[in-house]
Design a protein around this motif. Structure first.
Motif, PDB file in Angstrom:
ATOM      1  N   ARG B 165     -29.386  39.172   1.094  1.00 47.13           N
ATOM      2  CA  ARG B 165     -30.087  38.774   2.307  1.00 47.13           C
ATOM      3  C   ARG B 165     -29.546  37.435   2.812  1.00 47.13           C
ATOM      4  O   ARG B 165     -29.305  37.241   4.006  1.00 47.13           O
ATOM      5  N   GLU B 166     -29.331  36.503   1.892  1.00 44.74           N
ATOM      6  CA  GLU B 166     -28.833  35.180   2.247  1.00 44.74           C
ATOM      7  C   GLU B 166     -27.403  35.267   2.816  1.00 44.74           C
ATOM      8  O   GLU B 166     -27.062  34.628   3.804  1.00 44.74           O
ATOM      9  N   ARG B 169     -27.441  36.594   6.237  1.00 50.28           N
ATOM     10  CA  ARG B 169     -27.975  35.598   7.151  1.00 50.28           C
ATOM     11  C   ARG B 169     -26.861  34.625   7.567  1.00 50.28           C
ATOM     12  O   ARG B 169     -26.790  34.200   8.714  1.00 50.28           O
ATOM     13  N   PRO B 172     -23.824  37.206   9.828  1.00 47.44           N
ATOM     14  CA  PRO B 172     -24.487  38.439  10.271  1.00 47.44           C
ATOM     15  C   PRO B 172     -23.502  39.484  10.811  1.00 47.44           C
ATOM     16  O   PRO B 172     -23.804  40.665  10.780  1.00 47.44           O
TER      17      PRO B 172
END
Lengths: 76, 188
Positions: B165-166, B169, B172
Motif C-alpha cells: 500500500r505504501e 502510494r 501510483p
C-alpha cells in the motif's frame, strides 16, 4: 521530584523513569497529562484520562526499559 | 473478549496535543504513543477484541480515521520484552549458567538467538519473542503459558500488504504495475 499523576499505577512508573534519569514533564492538554522525555529527543505521551491505568503503566514501563538500554549502547 | 498487545509504526504524525486528543477520541484510549529518535511514531496497544484481526484492523482504522490527523500505519509488530539471561532463566525454569551454555552452544542444539541490545556487555538483552520461539522448537515444555499472541503468518501477510500500500502510494502510476498484476495476480 516529578509532578504527581493521580493514578498510582502510572505515578509508580513516573517514579521509576525519574530514577532512571528520564525527564517527566506535566503539560496537560485535554486527555494528555504530559510526557516522559529521553535525552535523545524521544518521548512518550502520558494520558490523564485513562481507560486502564494498569495497561498504560505497563506500556510506559516497557518503553522506559527499552530506551534505557539504548543509553547503555551509547555509553560504550 | 481477549486482550491483544501489539505496536503500530505510524507515519504522518508528530504527536501534537491536537493529534493526541483526536487519537484518543477516535478510540485509541487503549494505546500509548511515542516519538522515537529517528522520527518514527509508535502506538503501543492493548486492545480487547474477539480475534487478532479485529484487534489490529480496528486499531489501524481508529488511527487512520482520526479527525484531521492523516496518519498511516506502516507496520505492525508483536510487542516484546527484552530480558537478561537471568530473567530468561527464571521464565523457563533453568539456572543462569545453563542459559549461558545454551547461548554459547556448549549444550543444546545451538542456534540460540543473538542479543538485541547491550551486545558484548556482561549483561546483554534478548528478545523474549525470539528466545521463546527457540525454546518452543527444542524444549516446548519449558515455555510458560502466556497471553494470546498474533500469529507470525498473519503479521507477515498484513505487513506485506501495508508495504505494498505504501509503495503504491509513493508511485501510483508505476509503468510496470499492469504487467505485474497480470503476471502475478493476487489470490491466484
Amino acid at each position: 521530584m516529578h509532578p504527581r499523576h493521580s493514578k498510582k499505577e502510572v505515578n509508580d512508573v513516573l517514579d521509576y523513569a525519574d530514577q532512571q534519569g528520564f525527564e517527566v514533564e506535566q503539560t496537560t492538554a485535554g486527555h494528555k497529562w504530559g510526557r516522559i522525555k529521553y535525552t535523545c529527543g524521544a518521548f512518550i505521551s502520558i494520558w490523564s484520562t485513562l481507560k486502564s491505568p494498569h495497561n498504560h503503566g505497563r506500556q510506559l514501563r516497557r518503553w522506559v526499559d527499552q530506551h534505557d538500554h539504548d543509553a547503555d549502547e551509547v555509553e560504550r | 473478549m481477549t486482550e491483544w498487545t501489539f505496536r503500530l509504526t505510524l507515519a504522518g504524525l508528530d504527536l501534537t496535543d491536537a493529534q493526541l486528543n483526536a487519537l484518543f477520541e477516535a478510540g485509541c484510549d487503549d494505546a500509548t504513543f511515542s516519538l522515537e529518535r529517528d522520527g518514527s511514531v509508535l502506538g503501543l496497544f492493548d486492545r480487547a477484541a474477539e480475534t487478532q484481526e479485529d484487534a489490529v484492523l480496528s486499531a489501524i482504522d481508529d488511527v487512520e480515521r482520526s479527525a484531521g490527523v492523516g496518519a498511516r500505519a506502516l507496520r505492525v509488530a508483536q510487542d516484546d520484552d527484552w530480558l537478561t539471561a537471568s530473567e530468561i532463566a527464571e521464565r523457563v525454569g533453568r539456572t543462569r549458567q545453563s542459559i549461558g551454555q545454551l547461548v554459547r552452544g556448549d549444550r543444546g542444539p545451538g542456534g540460540f538467538p543473538a542479543p538485541v541490545a547491550r551486545h558484548g556487555s556482561p549483561n546483554p538483552l534478548w528478545s523474549w519473542a525470539e528466545v521463546e520461539a527457540w525454546f518452543q522448537r527444542y524444549e516446548p515444555d519449558a515455555v510458560p503459558a502466556s497471553g494470546p499472541k498474533l500469529s507470525p503468518d498473519f503479521l507477515a501477510e498484513l505487513n506485506d500488504l501495508l508495504d505494498l500500500r505504501e509503495r503504491r502510494r509513493h508511485s501510483p502510476d508505476a509503468p510496470w504495475r499492469p504487467k505485474l498484476a497480470e503476471a502475478l495476480p493476487l489470490g491466484a
